[in-house]
Motif scaffolding. Structure first.
Motif, PDB file in Angstrom:
ATOM      1  N   LYS A 260       0.837  -1.205   0.000  1.00 15.35           N
ATOM      2  CA  LYS A 260       0.000   0.000   0.000  1.00 15.35           C
ATOM      3  C   LYS A 260       0.868   1.251   0.000  1.00 15.35           C
ATOM      4  O   LYS A 260       1.873   1.311   0.712  1.00 15.35           O
ATOM      5  CB  LYS A 260      -0.887   0.040   1.260  1.00 15.35           C
ATOM      6  N   ARG A 261       0.439   2.250  -0.772  1.00 13.64           N
ATOM      7  CA  ARG A 261       1.102   3.570  -0.708  1.00 13.64           C
ATOM      8  C   ARG A 261       0.767   4.231   0.628  1.00 13.64           C
ATOM      9  O   ARG A 261       1.588   4.903   1.215  1.00 13.64           O
ATOM     10  CB  ARG A 261       0.634   4.424  -1.885  1.00 13.64           C
ATOM     11  N   TRP A 262      -0.486   4.044   1.065  1.00 14.30           N
ATOM     12  CA  TRP A 262      -0.855   4.408   2.430  1.00 14.30           C
ATOM     13  C   TRP A 262      -2.037   3.552   2.845  1.00 14.30           C
ATOM     14  O   TRP A 262      -2.707   2.949   2.007  1.00 14.30           O
ATOM     15  CB  TRP A 262      -1.162   5.902   2.570  1.00 14.30           C
ATOM     16  N   VAL A 263      -2.297   3.515   4.165  1.00 12.86           N
ATOM     17  CA  VAL A 263      -3.381   2.697   4.729  1.00 12.86           C
ATOM     18  C   VAL A 263      -4.257   3.579   5.602  1.00 12.86           C
ATOM     19  O   VAL A 263      -3.748   4.384   6.388  1.00 12.86           O
ATOM     20  CB  VAL A 263      -2.801   1.527   5.562  1.00 12.86           C
ATOM     21  N   GLU A 264      -5.572   3.434   5.436  1.00 14.58           N
ATOM     22  CA  GLU A 264      -6.520   4.167   6.276  1.00 14.58           C
ATOM     23  C   GLU A 264      -7.225   3.164   7.177  1.00 14.58           C
ATOM     24  O   GLU A 264      -8.008   2.351   6.683  1.00 14.58           O
ATOM     25  CB  GLU A 264      -7.534   4.903   5.400  1.00 14.58           C
ATOM     26  N   ASP A 265      -6.976   3.214   8.469  1.00 12.72           N
ATOM     27  CA  ASP A 265      -7.727   2.387   9.410  1.00 12.72           C
ATOM     28  C   ASP A 265      -8.749   3.284  10.094  1.00 12.72           C
ATOM     29  O   ASP A 265      -8.407   4.102  10.949  1.00 12.72           O
ATOM     30  CB  ASP A 265      -6.800   1.733  10.435  1.00 12.72           C
ATOM     31  N   ASP A 266      -9.991   3.125   9.679  1.00 12.15           N
ATOM     32  CA  ASP A 266     -11.070   3.948  10.225  1.00 12.15           C
ATOM     33  C   ASP A 266     -11.941   3.146  11.184  1.00 12.15           C
ATOM     34  O   ASP A 266     -13.095   3.499  11.429  1.00 12.15           O
ATOM     35  CB  ASP A 266     -11.913   4.518   9.069  1.00 12.15           C
ATOM     36  N   SER A 267     -11.358   2.079  11.732  1.00 12.68           N
ATOM     37  CA  SER A 267     -12.154   1.160  12.557  1.00 12.68           C
ATOM     38  C   SER A 267     -12.434   1.712  13.948  1.00 12.68           C
ATOM     39  O   SER A 267     -13.334   1.226  14.631  1.00 12.68           O
ATOM     40  CB  SER A 267     -11.429  -0.180  12.678  1.00 12.68           C
TER      41      SER A 267
ATOM     42  N   SER B 239       1.316   6.223   6.269  1.00 17.01           N
ATOM     43  CA  SER B 239       1.877   6.235   4.916  1.00 17.01           C
ATOM     44  C   SER B 239       3.057   5.276   4.841  1.00 17.01           C
ATOM     45  O   SER B 239       3.625   4.870   5.855  1.00 17.01           O
ATOM     46  CB  SER B 239       2.329   7.638   4.513  1.00 17.01           C
ATOM     47  N   SER B 240       3.433   4.939   3.630  1.00 13.88           N
ATOM     48  CA  SER B 240       4.684   4.225   3.391  1.00 13.88           C
ATOM     49  C   SER B 240       5.847   5.204   3.595  1.00 13.88           C
ATOM     50  O   SER B 240       5.713   6.159   4.358  1.00 13.88           O
ATOM     51  CB  SER B 240       4.689   3.646   1.982  1.00 13.88           C
ATOM     52  N   GLY B 241       6.954   4.982   2.886  1.00 13.65           N
ATOM     53  CA  GLY B 241       8.144   5.771   3.157  1.00 13.65           C
ATOM     54  C   GLY B 241       8.113   7.188   2.625  1.00 13.65           C
ATOM     55  O   GLY B 241       7.549   7.458   1.564  1.00 13.65           O
TER      56      GLY B 241
ATOM     57  N   ASP C 211       1.228   0.706  -5.071  1.00 15.21           N
ATOM     58  CA  ASP C 211       2.486   1.111  -4.432  1.00 15.21           C
ATOM     59  C   ASP C 211       3.672   0.647  -5.272  1.00 15.21           C
ATOM     60  O   ASP C 211       3.975  -0.539  -5.316  1.00 15.21           O
ATOM     61  CB  ASP C 211       2.575   0.511  -3.033  1.00 15.21           C
ATOM     62  N   PRO C 212       4.359   1.588  -5.907  1.00 16.70           N
ATOM     63  CA  PRO C 212       5.488   1.189  -6.763  1.00 16.70           C
ATOM     64  C   PRO C 212       6.672   0.646  -5.986  1.00 16.70           C
ATOM     65  O   PRO C 212       7.605   0.121  -6.582  1.00 16.70           O
ATOM     66  CB  PRO C 212       5.855   2.489  -7.492  1.00 16.70           C
ATOM     67  N   PHE C 213       6.650   0.750  -4.676  1.00 19.51           N
ATOM     68  CA  PHE C 213       7.791   0.279  -3.874  1.00 19.51           C
ATOM     69  C   PHE C 213       7.421  -0.933  -3.023  1.00 19.51           C
ATOM     70  O   PHE C 213       8.126  -1.257  -2.073  1.00 19.51           O
ATOM     71  CB  PHE C 213       8.307   1.408  -2.991  1.00 19.51           C
ATOM     72  N   ALA C 214       6.318  -1.580  -3.360  1.00 21.85           N
ATOM     73  CA  ALA C 214       5.859  -2.707  -2.552  1.00 21.85           C
ATOM     74  C   ALA C 214       6.886  -3.829  -2.571  1.00 21.85           C
ATOM     75  O   ALA C 214       7.485  -4.136  -3.597  1.00 21.85           O
ATOM     76  CB  ALA C 214       4.524  -3.207  -3.091  1.00 21.85           C
ATOM     77  N   ILE C 215       7.052  -4.429  -1.430  1.00 23.51           N
ATOM     78  CA  ILE C 215       8.046  -5.498  -1.285  1.00 23.51           C
ATOM     79  C   ILE C 215       7.688  -6.705  -2.155  1.00 23.51           C
ATOM     80  O   ILE C 215       8.543  -7.280  -2.822  1.00 23.51           O
ATOM     81  CB  ILE C 215       8.142  -5.927   0.191  1.00 23.51           C
TER      82      ILE C 215
END
Lengths: 249, 249
Positions: B181-188, B196-198, B237-241
């Motif tokens: 993910k480029r970023w993650v939204e946890d709205d739980s 965010s990622s790096g 995400d272009p940098f995903a592992i």
């Protein structure tokens, strides 16, 4: 790693050869940088290229002098645009004044709304006197307008921040301003003068500079560490005035 | 402009509705931000989102508190990685300590190599105590690792800097770490936690935040002023592992 390093060196040399440009650093790697700034500078104009130099400094000896008219902390706060009285700006403390700046391989002139100020005569004089003594001049964003005010862009080609275009090009009536470039490399004289478009494009110019004068591997590693997807083609500018405008939201 | 503004509001509302997420700001626009940092923070982790807040502050009342353990200037210099003795780092001066921090709508926890330090107990305690009192928590880069050390990411999903991945996820054994993910939204829960990622990805998260809680027009204008081509899809995400790695050079 060995292969990538060799490939990087090969591509860097190839890049220099194919462009027909003499290496201003004579095969050495630039070490001493000066970052010239002023009140109401743009934060990413400074910290975008600086982040790249910070990572580069883990692989090579890199020294950055932070240069302003005095040693007092310099705020990025614009003087005229803050009608909501927002508090979002910080200060950067110089390490050198324009009178104590060291010898530099590379002078970086950043931009920001303050570059239009009438109180920057000493800074402009510094650009005029220092530029012939450095091996490379880099401008970021409206920093090219400030450089133009000193006369060092006379007879050169350059670009600048696209939103500020009409006002900035007036500072350089004898400059060939190229509106559809992510960055411009004028290698016609000594020192070469590379100018970026607005703000973030300074990172693309700087990564290209790393690729050209250090190694491709260094530039790739820094881009990966920053998780920054480089724009590698200076002729492909998504913010060009006469080209596409940003519709991605 | 009127049309774009209306469109922006519509899309923002649509975005909130379609995600089934309650607006943590109850229809108001967030105003007070806290930027939490520490020795050996990453420059762009701070100044990327901050540049966006600086531009946003010309359109809305925005206040950023710069928060650290004391009011002493905090250097971004990593303590262990400087084998060439490079001089490329600067200091940022806090406006508040963790003991004097104001009420905040949004707490931003940045990353950088210093987040691994064993001397950050007071900062970690601040994150633990402040998080339930803010309306939104944002982490940038390895800032999610620092947040994880406080326990506030237990039971949450999050992401982080890809190069630092193996070391960071150990700080959050009860967190669901999402690597692609480029970023993650946890709205739980309350507050929502967006990570965010790096480094540069913090700008994408922040522009998405502006689009969501201010207007699409604001986010588009800021992206244009910064000449930054946004990544608008958090799942790309272009940098995903385990996905693509950066081959563009």
């Amino acid at each position: 790693m060995g292969f990538l390093q060799s490939l990087g060196t090969y591509v860097s040399l190839l890049s220099l050869c194919s462009s027909g440009v003499a290496d201003p650093f004579n095969g050495t790697k630039p070490q001493s940088y000066g970052m010239l700034f002023f009140p109401a500078f743009d934060s990413i104009d400074v910290f975008g290229p600086l982040e790249i130099l910070q990572f580069l400094g883990y692989m090579h000896k890199i020294d950055v002098a932070f240069i302003a008219e005095t040693l007092d902390p310099v705020s990025s706060l614009p003087l005229t645009e803050n009608k909501f009285n927002s508090h979002t700006h910080t200060s950067l403390t110089p390490t050198h004044t324009i009178h104590t700046a060291p010898e530099l391989d590379v002078l970086i002139v950043v931009g920001g709304p303050g570059m239009r100020s009438n109180s920057l005569n000493a800074t402009i004089q510094f650009i005029k006197e220092k530029t012939p003594k450095v091996k490379q001049l880099i401008t970021v964003c409206t920093g090219s307008g400030l450089a133009a005010r000193s006369g060092v862009l006379d007879g050169k080609k350059a670009t600048t921040h696209k939103t500020s275009w009409p006002g900035i090009i007036k500072f350089g009536p004898n400059t060939t301003w190229l509106p559809d470039k992510r960055w411009v490399e004028d290698d016609s004289g000594s020192p070469p003068i590379w100018s970026s478009s607005g703000v973030s494009s300074g990172m693309d110019l700087m990564l290209h500079f790393v690729e050209t004068y250090y190694t491709l591997e260094n530039a790739t590693w820094i881009g990966k560490m920053m998780e920054y997807v480089r724009h590698t083609d200076p002729n492909d500018d998504p913010f060009a005035i006469n080209g596409t405008t940003l519709l991605r939201v």
